[in-house]
Structure formats: structure tokens, C-alpha cells
Scaffold this motif. Structure first.
Motif, mmCIF file in Angstrom:
data_model
loop_
_atom_site.group_PDB
_atom_site.id
_atom_site.type_symbol
_atom_site.label_atom_id
_atom_site.label_comp_id
_atom_site.label_asym_id
_atom_site.label_seq_id
_atom_site.Cartn_x
_atom_site.Cartn_y
_atom_site.Cartn_z
ATOM 1 N N GLY A 369 44.996 41.009 48.699
ATOM 2 C CA GLY A 369 45.915 39.911 48.990
ATOM 3 C C GLY A 369 45.552 38.599 48.323
ATOM 4 N N TYR A 370 44.258 38.431 47.997
ATOM 5 C CA TYR A 370 43.839 37.200 47.330
ATOM 6 C C TYR A 370 44.216 37.191 45.852
ATOM 7 C CZ TYR A 370 40.941 36.418 51.467
ATOM 8 O OH TYR A 370 40.495 36.220 52.757
ATOM 9 N N GLY A 371 44.585 38.357 45.343
ATOM 10 C CA GLY A 371 44.872 38.444 43.922
ATOM 11 C C GLY A 371 43.607 38.272 43.114
ATOM 12 N N ASN A 372 43.742 37.732 41.897
ATOM 13 C CA ASN A 372 42.552 37.457 41.067
ATOM 14 C C ASN A 372 41.784 36.302 41.699
ATOM 15 O OD1 ASN A 372 43.136 39.438 39.151
ATOM 16 N ND2 ASN A 372 44.496 38.058 38.022
ATOM 17 N N GLN A 373 40.527 36.595 42.068
ATOM 18 C CA GLN A 373 39.716 35.611 42.799
ATOM 19 C C GLN A 373 38.401 35.336 42.075
ATOM 20 O OE1 GLN A 373 37.285 36.687 46.359
ATOM 21 N NE2 GLN A 373 38.732 35.361 47.487
ATOM 22 N N VAL A 374 38.048 34.052 42.021
ATOM 23 C CA VAL A 374 36.723 33.636 41.545
ATOM 24 C C VAL A 374 35.967 33.074 42.739
ATOM 25 C CG1 VAL A 374 35.429 32.005 40.121
ATOM 26 C CG2 VAL A 374 37.438 33.166 39.178
ATOM 27 N N GLY A 414 48.088 31.230 38.863
ATOM 28 C CA GLY A 414 49.038 32.332 38.817
ATOM 29 C C GLY A 414 49.619 32.621 40.181
ATOM 30 N N SER A 415 50.131 33.836 40.336
ATOM 31 C CA SER A 415 50.767 34.234 41.591
ATOM 32 C C SER A 415 50.447 35.696 41.890
ATOM 33 C CB SER A 415 52.288 34.021 41.509
ATOM 34 O OG SER A 415 52.916 34.292 42.732
ATOM 35 N N THR A 416 49.183 36.071 41.667
ATOM 36 C CA THR A 416 48.771 37.450 41.913
ATOM 37 C C THR A 416 48.455 37.648 43.392
ATOM 38 O OG1 THR A 416 46.498 36.843 41.329
ATOM 39 C CG2 THR A 416 47.871 37.762 39.586
ATOM 40 N N GLY A 417 48.405 38.909 43.817
ATOM 41 C CA GLY A 417 48.151 39.195 45.227
ATOM 42 C C GLY A 417 49.397 38.910 46.047
ATOM 43 N N THR A 418 49.197 38.544 47.309
ATOM 44 C CA THR A 418 50.330 38.239 48.191
ATOM 45 C C THR A 418 50.719 36.773 48.001
ATOM 46 O OG1 THR A 418 48.742 37.846 49.970
ATOM 47 C CG2 THR A 418 49.837 39.986 49.925
#
Length: 441
Positions: A369-374, A414-418
Motif C-alpha cells: 500500500g505504501y507503493g515505492n518507499q524509501v 508518484g502515485s504508486t501503491g494505494t
């Protein structure tokens, strides 16, 4: 650091200038208004302010709803937002319908009143016409009688003197009878002339009144045409408002049914998000456990306050613009409370996302759900283990184990994940637990 809240209010340093600018803009708008009576102008100003306030509240509600829906699929989020817009429009549409119906009912009453007055005037007209015709017929009859008497007088039938009547009479009784007949005839002639004068006068008055009545009838008919036209316009408006309200209600039912049909999907996503949060917290605790083991040889230090302002703006906008704050909020569809564990910052697609503080990249990867995360480990601060994460990224600019300084580019928005729109979801963790990032910026 100066930041902007979702409502666009600047923190100290710019708030005063924003207030002064707003007051100056309002003053210019008021100065440009055309002249009007004070009471009327006040009413218009109150109506305008009420409408503007309501619009601001609606816009703010929609903006917050959009952020609350970032973890819902796009088509479902669109349906929820559409439903909210319908719910915002429906009361005004229903009020407009009620106003239109009231205006139509009033116009119909006014048309009926005009028709009643017109009918009364037409009855008066008919009565006057009949009266004038009767008077004219009577006048003709009276004139004929007067003419007959006049002709008799010219022949001498009514001009015989009293001496002649007496000399011609055979006896006194006949004299009295003859004299009485002449007197009666003369009196009748006078009465007929008086009656004729009265009839003619009444006839003239009736004709004057008839003319006035016919003028009034013409005015009432013209007013009735205008008022009927107004009534028709109000009827059309009421019909249009009715169609608008029915359409909104039908759309409301359809959107509600669609949303309810996807309720299971939303509950499943909420469960997934909960698992994602628990997984992240477990990973963070494991990292902290390893850090403590690594630092075991160091003298134990009692944790103290972390301090405020330890992070710099992680977005590329100055001042940064916060679109959604940290905290508990009600799910827009399911209705139960849930934690928004970070803050959302305006960051259009592809813009640079910056490290908020120096540290070491723990990972740069996709996390459900976090999408691409750093995730960046900032080490120990006054006895507390501090980390931060940058979520929904379009792409990475760092990798695990890399050292970064505050302001270094860690990825791109961006808008990755939820997520339903490009933005930065920024989280801060102290000793493995999420905290409100705002005080630390």
C-alpha cells in the motif's frame, strides 16, 4: 520552517501578510460595487458572504475527502466524490425547487384573482349594456308619447280655454269632467318630459361608466396575459428544478448502490493496509533491536526530547503545502476510525523528493500500500531512534546502504501503491512508532 496548511493558511511569518492582502482584496471588491441603499447592500453582502463561506466549506470538505480516499481504487474514489458533490448540491436544488413551486403557486393565485376581477367587470359591462338598451327603449317610448301630446296640442285639443269648456258643457258636472281631463293631460305631458330628461341623464352616466368599465376590462386582460406568461415561466422553472432534483436523487441512489457493492473490496483493502502497517512496524522494531545490539557497548543514555524542527522540507515546494494532516479520521465509506500515520505534501508527478535529514537509506523498494518507499535511518537523537519514510514514489534516486544528507534527492513523486494522485506521503518514526511529523519540520 514556513508551511502551508490544507486551507492555505500560512504559519507565522506570512500569516499577517495573507490576512492584510485578503482584507485589501475585500475592500477593493466592496469599493467596486454599484451604489445601493445601505439596507439592501447589507442584505446582498450577507448573502454573498454566506454563499462564499458555504462554497469554501464545500471545497475544503471535498479536498479532505479526496485525500481520505487515496487508499481506495480510482473508480470507487470517483464514485464517493461524486456522491459527496450530489449531497452538497441536493439541499440547494431542493430549496430552489421549493422556491420555484412557491413562485408558481403565487403566480397562479394572482392569475386567478385577475380572472375573478375580470369576470366581475364583464358582468358589470353586461349589466350596463342591458340597462342602456332598456333606457334607450324607454326614451323612445317617452318621446313618442310626448310627440303625441304635442300634436294634440297643435290641433287645439289641449289648448281650449276654461270659458270655452264652460260654454260647451251641457251642465256643471260635464264642465268639471272636461276641465279635469285637460289638467291631467297637461300634467302627464310635464311628467313625460321630466321622465325623458331623467332617462337621458341616466343613460349618459351609464355610457360613461360603461366606457370606464371597458377600459378596466382591457387593463385586466392585459395584466392577465402578462401574469399568465409569468406563471408559465415559473411553471417551467419548477419543472426544470424538479427534473434536477429527481436526477440528483437518482444519481445519489445509483452512486450509493455502487459504493455499497464495493464495500467488501474496501474492507479487504483496509485489512491489507493494517497488515502493511503492522509489517512495517515489525521491520522497524527489528532494525531498532539490531541498532541497540550494535550500540550495546555504549553507555546507556536516558531518552530525552527529540526537539522540534529537526527535519527540513522534503518536498520541492517552498513553502511546503500540506494537503492532509496526521491523525485519526473516519473512513469516508466504512465509517470507522483509522489512523493517517503521516502527512501528505503537495508534490506533482515526477518532482524531486528530498531527504528531510542526514542518514542512511535502509531500503528503497515497493511495499504494497505504501507503493515505492524509501526508508531513511537518521540514527539516535538524544536517546531516541529516529527514521523517516517517503512513500508512493514514481521512482528511486537512492539504494539501500547509501548515505544521504538533508536535501539530497531520494526519489520522484508518484502515485504508486494505494494512492489516487501524485503526492508525497511523509512519515516519521521515533523508537519504531509513528508520530506526527508536523512538529519536527
Amino acid at each position: 520552517m514556513t508551511t502551508t496548511t490544507p486551507t492555505g493558511v500560512l504559519r507565522p511569518g506570512r500569516r499577517l501578510w495573507a490576512v492584510l492582502a485578503a482584507l485589501f482584496a475585500v475592500a477593493l471588491c466592496l469599493a467596486a460595487l454599484p451604489g445601493a441603499s445601505p439596507a439592501h447592500a447589507d442584505d446582498l453582502d450577507d448573502q454573498r458572504r454566506a454563499a462564499e463561506k458555504k462554497q469554501r466549506e464545500n471545497d475544503k470538505e471535498l479536498e479532505q475527502l479526496e485525500h481520505d480516499l487515496e487508499e481506495i481504487s480510482e473508480d470507487l474514489a470517483d464514485a464517493v466524490i461524486a456522491l459527496k458533490k450530489i449531497e452538497q448540491k441536493l439541499p440547494d436544488a431542493q430549496a430552489a425547487l421549493a422556491d420555484a413551486q412557491a413562485a408558481y403557486a403565487k403566480a397562479k393565485r394572482e392569475v386567478k384573482a385577475l380572472e375573478d376581477r375580470l369576470e366581475a367587470q364583464e358582468r358589470t359591462e353586461t349589466g350596463l349594456v342591458e340597462r342602456i338598451e332598456e333606457d334607450e327603449a324607454r326614451s323612445v317610448e317617452v318621446r313618442a308619447n310626448v310627440g303625441a301630446l304635442a300634436r294634440q296640442a297643435m290641433k287645439g285639443d289641449l289648448s281650449t280655454s276654461s270659458l270655452a269648456i264652460m260654454l260647451d258643457a251641457a251642465d256643471p258636472q260635464e264642465y268639471v269632467q272636461q276641465s279635469g281631463l285637460v289638467t291631467t293631460a297637461l300634467r302627464s305631458q310635464t311628467q313625460l318630459l321630466d321622465q325623458l330628461a331623467q332617462t337621458d341623464a341616466a343613460n349618459r352616466n351609464a355610457k360613461v361608466r360603461l366606457e370606464a368599465v371597458r377600459e378596466r376590462i382591457a387593463e385586466l386582460r392585459a395584466d392577465a396575459v402578462v401574469k399568465q406568461k409569468e406563471a408559465n415561466e415559473h411553471r417551467k422553472k419548477a419543472q426544470a428544478r424538479g427534473v434536477e432534483v429527481r436526477t440528483l436523487i437518482d444519481d445519489q441512489k445509483a452512486k450509493t448502490a455502487f459504493i455499497q457493492s464495493r464495500k467488501d473490496e474496501m474492507e479487504a483493502k483496509e485489512e491489507q493496509l493494517k497488515r502493511d502497517r503492522e509489517s512495517l512496524e515489525s521491520d522497524l522494531k527489528e532494525i531498532i533491536k539490531k541498532q541497540k545490539a550494535r550500540d550495546k557497548k555504549k553507555k546507556d543514555k536516558k531518552a530525552g526530547p527529540v526537539g522540534s524542527g529537526i527535519f527540513q522540507n522534503p518536498s520541492s515546494y517552498n513553502p511546503m503545502y500540506i494537503t492532509s494532516m496526521y491523525g485519526w479520521r473516519q473512513h469516508p465509506v466504512l465509517g470507522y476510525p483509522r489512523l493517517h500515520a503521516g502527512i501528505d505534501l503537495r508534490a506533482y508527478c515526477g518532482v524531486k523528493i528530498l531527504a528531510g535529514r542526514k542518514g542512511e537509506v535502509v531500503w528503497a523498494k515497493y511495499r504494497s500500500g505504501y507503493g515505492n518507499q524509501v526508508l531513511v535511518d537518521h540514527g539516535e537523537i538524544n536517546g531516541n531512534y529516529v527514521m523517516s519514510s517517503y512513500n508512493h514514489l514514481q521512482g528511486f534516486n537512492v539504494s539501500a546502504g547509501q548515505k544521504v544528507s538533508g536535501g539530497d534527492v531520494v526519489g520522484y513523486s508518484g502515485s504508486t501503491g494505494t494512492s489516487t494522485a501524485c503526492h508525497l506521503h511523509f512519515e516519521v518514526y521515533i523508537n519504531g512508532a509513528t508520530v506526527d511529523p508536523y512538529p519536527y519540520l
